[in-house]
Scaffold this motif. Structure first.
Motif, PDB file in Angstrom:
ATOM      1  N   THR A 223       0.788  -1.271   0.076  1.00 39.36           N
ATOM      2  CA  THR A 223      -0.055   0.041  -0.089  1.00 39.36           C
ATOM      3  C   THR A 223       0.946   1.148  -0.025  1.00 39.36           C
ATOM      4  N   ASN A 224       0.612   2.243  -0.817  1.00 36.07           N
ATOM      5  CA  ASN A 224       1.186   3.539  -0.836  1.00 36.07           C
ATOM      6  C   ASN A 224       0.243   4.690  -0.221  1.00 36.07           C
ATOM      7  N   ARG A 225       0.597   5.325   0.845  1.00 44.27           N
ATOM      8  CA  ARG A 225      -0.414   6.199   1.458  1.00 44.27           C
ATOM      9  C   ARG A 225      -0.648   7.299   0.543  1.00 44.27           C
ATOM     10  N   ARG A 226       0.430   7.966  -0.249  1.00 43.17           N
ATOM     11  CA  ARG A 226       0.007   9.160  -0.885  1.00 43.17           C
ATOM     12  C   ARG A 226      -0.660   8.537  -2.130  1.00 43.17           C
ATOM     13  N   GLN A 227      -0.433   7.471  -2.512  1.00 43.98           N
ATOM     14  CA  GLN A 227      -1.445   7.213  -3.728  1.00 43.98           C
ATOM     15  C   GLN A 227      -2.907   6.587  -3.230  1.00 43.98           C
ATOM     16  N   THR A 228      -2.792   6.180  -2.049  1.00 44.96           N
ATOM     17  CA  THR A 228      -4.082   5.465  -1.419  1.00 44.96           C
ATOM     18  C   THR A 228      -4.332   4.358  -2.394  1.00 44.96           C
ATOM     19  N   GLY A 229      -3.448   3.372  -2.714  1.00 44.23           N
ATOM     20  CA  GLY A 229      -3.756   1.996  -3.520  1.00 44.23           C
ATOM     21  C   GLY A 229      -2.493   1.311  -3.250  1.00 44.23           C
ATOM     22  N   HIS A 230      -2.504   0.112  -4.274  1.00 40.77           N
ATOM     23  CA  HIS A 230      -1.762  -0.923  -4.215  1.00 40.77           C
ATOM     24  C   HIS A 230      -1.069  -0.932  -5.540  1.00 40.77           C
TER      25      HIS A 230
ATOM     26  N   ILE B 118       9.985   2.446 -12.318  1.00 34.72           N
ATOM     27  CA  ILE B 118       9.140   3.403 -13.225  1.00 34.72           C
ATOM     28  C   ILE B 118       7.744   3.304 -12.870  1.00 34.72           C
ATOM     29  N   GLY B 119       7.339   1.990 -12.855  1.00 36.24           N
ATOM     30  CA  GLY B 119       5.820   1.772 -12.771  1.00 36.24           C
ATOM     31  C   GLY B 119       5.321   2.242 -11.411  1.00 36.24           C
ATOM     32  N   TYR B 120       6.083   1.777 -10.460  1.00 38.56           N
ATOM     33  CA  TYR B 120       5.653   2.346  -9.169  1.00 38.56           C
ATOM     34  C   TYR B 120       5.540   3.830  -8.938  1.00 38.56           C
ATOM     35  N   GLU B 121       6.915   4.452  -9.610  1.00 38.49           N
ATOM     36  CA  GLU B 121       6.950   5.964  -9.360  1.00 38.49           C
ATOM     37  C   GLU B 121       5.830   6.610  -9.946  1.00 38.49           C
ATOM     38  N   VAL B 122       5.521   6.145 -11.378  1.00 40.15           N
ATOM     39  CA  VAL B 122       4.389   6.836 -11.828  1.00 40.15           C
ATOM     40  C   VAL B 122       2.997   6.490 -11.220  1.00 40.15           C
ATOM     41  N   SER B 123       2.817   5.386 -11.024  1.00 37.42           N
ATOM     42  CA  SER B 123       1.605   4.886 -10.432  1.00 37.42           C
ATOM     43  C   SER B 123       1.033   5.674  -9.109  1.00 37.42           C
ATOM     44  N   CYS B 124       2.152   5.776  -8.363  1.00 36.94           N
ATOM     45  CA  CYS B 124       2.155   6.551  -7.109  1.00 36.94           C
ATOM     46  C   CYS B 124       2.043   8.149  -7.211  1.00 36.94           C
ATOM     47  N   ARG B 125       2.900   8.797  -8.068  1.00 35.72           N
ATOM     48  CA  ARG B 125       2.602  10.106  -8.335  1.00 35.72           C
ATOM     49  C   ARG B 125       1.327  10.464  -8.982  1.00 35.72           C
ATOM     50  N   VAL B 126       0.873   9.458  -9.891  1.00 38.12           N
ATOM     51  CA  VAL B 126      -0.387   9.844 -10.371  1.00 38.12           C
ATOM     52  C   VAL B 126      -1.580   9.824  -9.309  1.00 38.12           C
ATOM     53  N   GLY B 127      -1.542   8.619  -8.550  1.00 36.45           N
ATOM     54  CA  GLY B 127      -2.326   8.385  -7.587  1.00 36.45           C
ATOM     55  C   GLY B 127      -2.570   9.620  -6.719  1.00 36.45           C
ATOM     56  N   ALA B 128      -1.375   9.960  -6.388  1.00 37.59           N
ATOM     57  CA  ALA B 128      -1.229  11.288  -5.254  1.00 37.59           C
ATOM     58  C   ALA B 128      -1.957  12.390  -5.825  1.00 37.59           C
ATOM     59  N   ALA B 129      -1.797  12.558  -7.065  1.00 32.63           N
ATOM     60  CA  ALA B 129      -2.306  13.802  -7.932  1.00 32.63           C
ATOM     61  C   ALA B 129      -3.721  13.648  -8.016  1.00 32.63           C
ATOM     62  N   VAL B 130      -4.219  12.833  -8.152  1.00 26.76           N
ATOM     63  CA  VAL B 130      -5.706  12.292  -8.440  1.00 26.76           C
ATOM     64  C   VAL B 130      -6.235  12.520  -6.752  1.00 26.76           C
TER      65      VAL B 130
END
Length: 149
Positions: free
Chosen positions: A61-68, A97-109
């Motif tokens: 779980t990534n707290r900033r993305q609030t996802g997995h 790269i996949g983690y970084e992009v996923s977490c940054r997009v999730g945090a932005a949304v």
């Protein structure tokens, strides 16, 4: 990666997902599914690994993305790295790269996407994160516009 592999091995093998994949892809393929001897075609190997990794909801779980991010990113990168014969470095870069992009997009949304009916694991992970991870596993780099370009 360990959490996703553990969750995949211990998964209930999602009978409904397995039945759907058997109907869609009755043949064998070269793609590895964790914990199974049978091979699958690449898209179905990625789908099953992702479903198994997420089925017990024991994945990362990534707290900033609030996802997995792991379930979609690892499963897609694993299938693509295996398909293309990518080396270990390219595979690890694909994960990063996949983690970084996923977490940054999730945090932005942001977590309000849940209020609108969207789960960030699928919207930022399975769509954008997997796209970038598989692109890297194929030997290319995601080329996003930057202020310098």
């Amino acid at each position: 990666m360990g959490n996703s592999a553990f969750a995949a091995v211990e998964a209930e093998n999602a009978p409904a997902v397995r039945a759907a994949v058997a109907e869609l892809d009755p043949g064998d393929g070269p793609g590895t599914v964790i914990g199974e001897a049978k091979g699958y075609r690449w898209p179905y190997a990625a789908l099953l690994n992702g479903c198994y990794a997420h089925s017990l909801d024991f994945d990362d779980t990534n707290r900033r993305q609030t996802g997995h991010p792991g379930a979609p990113v690892i499963s897609a990168a694993l299938a693509e790295a295996e398909r293309t014969g990518a080396n270990g470095r390219a595979f690890l870069e694909a994960l990063a790269i996949g983690y970084e992009v996923s977490c940054r997009v999730g945090a932005a949304v942001g977590p309000t996407s849940y209020d609108r009916g969207f789960h960030l694991t699928s919207t930022s992970g399975a769509s954008v994160g997997t796209c970038c991870s598989t692109t890297r596993a194929m030997g290319s780099w995601c080329s996003c516009p930057t202020p310098e370009r």
